[in-house]
Design an enzyme around this catalytic site. Structure first.
Site, PDB file in Angstrom:
ATOM      1  N   HIS A  13       0.869  -1.199   0.000  1.00 27.09           N
ATOM      2  CA  HIS A  13       0.000   0.000   0.000  1.00 27.09           C
ATOM      3  C   HIS A  13       0.892   1.230   0.000  1.00 27.09           C
ATOM      4  O   HIS A  13       1.486   1.569   1.031  1.00 27.09           O
ATOM      5  CB  HIS A  13      -0.921   0.021   1.225  1.00 27.09           C
ATOM      6  N   HIS A  15       1.576   5.387  -1.662  1.00 24.62           N
ATOM      7  CA  HIS A  15       1.256   6.579  -2.469  1.00 24.62           C
ATOM      8  C   HIS A  15       2.568   7.191  -2.946  1.00 24.62           C
ATOM      9  O   HIS A  15       3.448   7.460  -2.114  1.00 24.62           O
ATOM     10  CB  HIS A  15       0.510   7.623  -1.631  1.00 24.62           C
ATOM     11  N   LYS A  99      -9.193  -0.216  -6.086  1.00 24.87           N
ATOM     12  CA  LYS A  99      -9.285   0.408  -4.763  1.00 24.87           C
ATOM     13  C   LYS A  99     -10.635   1.072  -4.567  1.00 24.87           C
ATOM     14  O   LYS A  99     -11.081   1.864  -5.406  1.00 24.87           O
ATOM     15  CB  LYS A  99      -8.167   1.453  -4.629  1.00 24.87           C
ATOM     16  N   HIS A 136     -10.514   1.168   1.554  1.00 22.93           N
ATOM     17  CA  HIS A 136     -10.313   2.155   2.627  1.00 22.93           C
ATOM     18  C   HIS A 136     -11.553   2.008   3.504  1.00 22.93           C
ATOM     19  O   HIS A 136     -12.626   2.507   3.171  1.00 22.93           O
ATOM     20  CB  HIS A 136     -10.182   3.575   2.074  1.00 22.93           C
ATOM     21  N   HIS A 174      -4.695  -0.668   5.727  1.00 20.10           N
ATOM     22  CA  HIS A 174      -4.272   0.086   6.922  1.00 20.10           C
ATOM     23  C   HIS A 174      -5.255  -0.059   8.089  1.00 20.10           C
ATOM     24  O   HIS A 174      -5.888   0.899   8.504  1.00 20.10           O
ATOM     25  CB  HIS A 174      -4.032   1.566   6.607  1.00 20.10           C
ATOM     26  N   ASP A 247       1.326   2.595   3.566  1.00 21.45           N
ATOM     27  CA  ASP A 247       0.479   3.769   3.374  1.00 21.45           C
ATOM     28  C   ASP A 247       1.317   5.040   3.421  1.00 21.45           C
ATOM     29  O   ASP A 247       0.832   6.104   3.809  1.00 21.45           O
ATOM     30  CB  ASP A 247      -0.663   3.814   4.396  1.00 21.45           C
TER      31      ASP A 247
HETATM   32  C1  NCD Z   1      -3.592   9.079   1.994  1.00 23.90           C
HETATM   33  C2  NCD Z   1      -3.108  10.123   0.993  1.00 23.90           C
HETATM   34  O1  NCD Z   1      -2.579  11.157   1.418  1.00 23.90           O
HETATM   35  O2  NCD Z   1      -3.213   9.880  -0.220  1.00 23.90           O
HETATM   36  N1  NCD Z   1      -3.646   9.679   3.302  1.00 23.90           N
HETATM   37  C3  NCD Z   1      -3.653   9.025   4.473  1.00 23.90           C
HETATM   38  O3  NCD Z   1      -3.830   9.670   5.501  1.00 23.90           O
HETATM   39  N2  NCD Z   1      -3.476   7.722   4.566  1.00 23.90           N
HETATM   40  C4  NCD Z   1      -4.897   8.546   1.566  1.00 23.90           C
HETATM   41  C5  NCD Z   1      -5.306   7.292   2.285  1.00 23.90           C
HETATM   42  O4  NCD Z   1      -4.743   6.238   2.097  1.00 23.90           O
HETATM   43  O5  NCD Z   1      -6.245   7.374   3.099  1.00 23.90           O
HETATM   44 ZN    ZN Z   2      -3.314   5.064   1.580  1.00 25.74          ZN
END
Ligand code: NCD
Ligand code: ZN
Length: 344
Positions: A13, A15, A99, A136, A174, A247
């Site tokens: 996971h 970003h 997702k 999520h 998460h 995450d």
């Molecule tokens: C994530 C993001 O910033 O893209 N933020 C987070 O707090 N985890 C989005 C997500 O996974 O909820």
């Molecule tokens: Zn995330």
């Protein structure tokens, strides 16, 4: 134990954003991980296989020459995504999951799903093609207390999806609560969960006690100590349903240190080292490999990596920031000591 050698891990996971941010964060991830499930919550989101393939190419361009790294792309489910796109995704060598963001749940989730029934035909197609659904898991009802949003989703929404699509593989992303851990344990083998470093390291005092700490604010929000302990038990147990998903969610410093700061903790700079520290302090370092390198690929039906990495017990200081053009990205534990280090 002073050092440990494990199969190279994957991040299930992650970003990575685009542009300058992507160029800063990808080398951090690629240094440790062989593969990562790439979140599709860009603005605009990755809603088609074509967009996912373009994004894949942009990510690959940012991988340093001496490293190998495979981005595993995902599609962002919307109310209007067409079943035919799932068929295309199933045939694509780039796309590994879809997702589900309930609309409004988190960063860039405005195009998310407003009514689950809207995408039941999509779940049907995903089940048929055996594409994992990544969730999520928070309800978005404004009246619901932010600390209860995951618990209520797990109690009221998730069982319905599972009952209607019993063969669909689902990752509850998460997880942050004891209830979510218990639910995943009790559910069928098709249901698994990822766990982040911040939810293993901190309870909610780390956000709110002695001053407000925006770099510890992420969604789902970090909960009480009782929940952290349940997550530690799940992650370090070696149980096949729980695996590594950082995450890691980079935002520029000014977007975090703001009167309305963004949700997301950046952890890719030291992810496997943070997990090693957590596993070592709960006397379970021997289960790190299962959590970080085996359970994820097994669930995703992908081969385990063959390369190894070595982590050594060594104190080092995490940088105070990383540069992104002329801005800064503040990492988790910025300026603090960490006791495990990856051997390069
Ligand atoms: C994530 C993001 O910033 O893209 N933020 C987070 O707090 N985890 C989005 C997500 O996974 O909820
Ligand atoms: Zn995330």
């Amino acid at each position: 134990m002073e050092q440990i050698t494990i199969t190279r891990p994957d991040d299930w996971h992650l970003h990575v954003r685009t542009g300058a941010m992507l160029k800063t964060v990808i080398p951090h991830t690629a240094r440790q991980f062989a593969r990562a499930i790439i979140m599709p919550n860009l603005n605009p989101p990755i809603t088609t296989v074509k967009l996912a393939e373009n994004y894949y190419q942009e990510i690959i361009q940012a991988v340093p020459e001496n490293l190998k790294f495979q981005p595993l792309m995902t599609l962002y489910l919307t109310d209007t995504i067409h079943v035919s796109e799932i068929k295309v995704a199933a045939a694509s060598p780039y796309v590994f999951a879809c997702k589900l963001y309930p609309a409004g749940a988190t960063t860039n989730s405005d195009s998310g799903v407003t009514q689950l029934d809207n995408i039941f035909p999509i779940f049907e197609a995903m089940q048929k093609h055996d594409i994992p659904l990544l969730i999520h898991g928070e309800i978005t009802t404004p009246e619901c207390d932010i600390f209860d949003r995951e618990r209520v989703f797990v109690d009221k929404i998730l069982p319905k999806i599972i009952a209607d699509f019993p063969e669909l593989r689902i990752v509850l992303e998460h997880v942050t609560t004891e209830e979510a851990v218990q639910f995943v344990h009790a559910a069928s083998k098709k249901i698994a969960a990822t766990i982040t470093p911040q939810h293993l390291m901190f309870n909610r005092n780390a956000i709110l006690a002695g001053g407000i700490r925006p770099h510890h604010y992420c969604l789902p929000i970090i909960k009480r100590e009782q929940h952290r302990l349940a997550l530690i038990a799940a992650a370090t147990s070696g149980h096949p349903k729980f695996f590594l998903g950082t995450d890691s969610a980079p935002h520029l410093q000014f977007k975090k240190e703001n009167s309305c700061g963004c949700a997301g903790c950046y952890s890719a700079h030291a992810a496997i080292e943070l997990y090693a520290e957590i596993f070592a302090s709960s006397n379970n370092l021997s289960n790190l490999e299962t959590f970080a390198s085996f359970n994820g690929p097994d669930f995703y039906k992908l081969p385990r990596n063959t390369e190894k990495i070595t982590l050594r017990r060594n104190n080092w200081i995490i940088p105070g920031y990383y540069s992104v053009n002329n801005d800064h990205l503040i990492p988790l534990k910025a300026g603090e000591a960490i006791s495990w280090q990856l051997s390069e």
